[in-house]
Design a protein around this motif. Sequence first.
Motif, short mmCIF file in Angstrom:
data_model
loop_
_atom_site.label_atom_id
_atom_site.label_comp_id
_atom_site.label_asym_id
_atom_site.label_seq_id
_atom_site.Cartn_x
_atom_site.Cartn_y
_atom_site.Cartn_z
N UNK A 13 43.76 43.78 50.94
CA UNK A 13 42.39 43.36 50.66
C UNK A 13 41.77 44.44 49.79
N UNK A 14 42.17 44.46 48.55
CA UNK A 14 41.79 45.53 47.64
C UNK A 14 40.30 45.50 47.35
N UNK A 15 39.68 46.68 47.40
CA UNK A 15 38.28 46.80 47.05
C UNK A 15 38.15 47.07 45.56
N UNK A 16 38.89 48.03 45.05
CA UNK A 16 38.86 48.37 43.64
C UNK A 16 40.28 48.47 43.09
N UNK A 17 40.96 47.33 42.93
CA UNK A 17 42.30 47.43 42.40
C UNK A 17 42.27 47.99 40.98
N UNK A 53 45.36 43.29 35.69
CA UNK A 53 43.96 43.56 35.98
C UNK A 53 43.16 43.92 34.75
N UNK A 54 43.80 44.49 33.74
CA UNK A 54 43.12 44.86 32.51
C UNK A 54 42.86 43.67 31.60
N UNK A 55 43.53 42.55 31.83
CA UNK A 55 43.26 41.34 31.05
C UNK A 55 41.88 40.81 31.41
N UNK A 56 41.28 40.07 30.49
CA UNK A 56 39.94 39.52 30.71
C UNK A 56 40.01 38.07 31.19
N UNK A 117 39.88 41.09 34.92
CA UNK A 117 40.30 40.51 36.20
C UNK A 117 40.06 41.53 37.32
N UNK A 118 40.40 42.79 37.08
CA UNK A 118 40.23 43.83 38.10
C UNK A 118 38.78 44.02 38.52
N UNK A 119 37.84 43.77 37.61
CA UNK A 119 36.42 44.00 37.92
C UNK A 119 35.83 42.93 38.84
N UNK A 120 36.56 41.85 39.09
CA UNK A 120 36.04 40.75 39.90
C UNK A 120 36.06 41.03 41.40
#
Length: 174
Positions: A13-17, A53-56, A117-120
């Motif tokens: 349950x990643x908070x900030x992957x 995760x770096x993809x938008x 994706x990571x920022x979501x």
Amino acid sequence: MAKTKKSENITKKAVNPSSNALYLLEVFLIDGPITEKFAAENPVVSRTIEIKGSNTLADLHKIIFKAFDRQDEHMYEFQVGGSRPQDPNARRYCIKQAFSSSDFTPAPTGDVSSTSIASLGLSIDDAFGYWFDFGDDWWHQINVINIKDLVQSGKYPRITQRVGASPPQYTDFE
């Protein structure tokens, strides 16, 4: 639906992957202008996608567009953080053109071209919505199947599995 095998490189349950994380997403077509015959022949239409995760979100749109064999671009949005697709309480991410439209209430949360994706803040077992073509209303549910901390080399995003045929983008109901 089969569960993915858990391993030590999966973020539960990643908070900030990290932007280096790899997301395994299952994209289901849940509504759209399809014929009864198509629905009977294809009770499940889904695509499995790997994306970094770096993809938008714009990158995610492009790979979904390709995965469902679409030809003509239209407006679209992602709905994140709600309890289901079409949840009015979800955060909405749209293309820039949607920000200038007075038809969008409440205002979109962010621009797909600058939202990674990571920022979501996604976690395994989360689901979010994707709405393509605001006239024909193709609705999708995207399930987060897995998040891996380490990305193997290769080109991302990519389609790893197809279930069911792709419906025609424009159906002739005659």
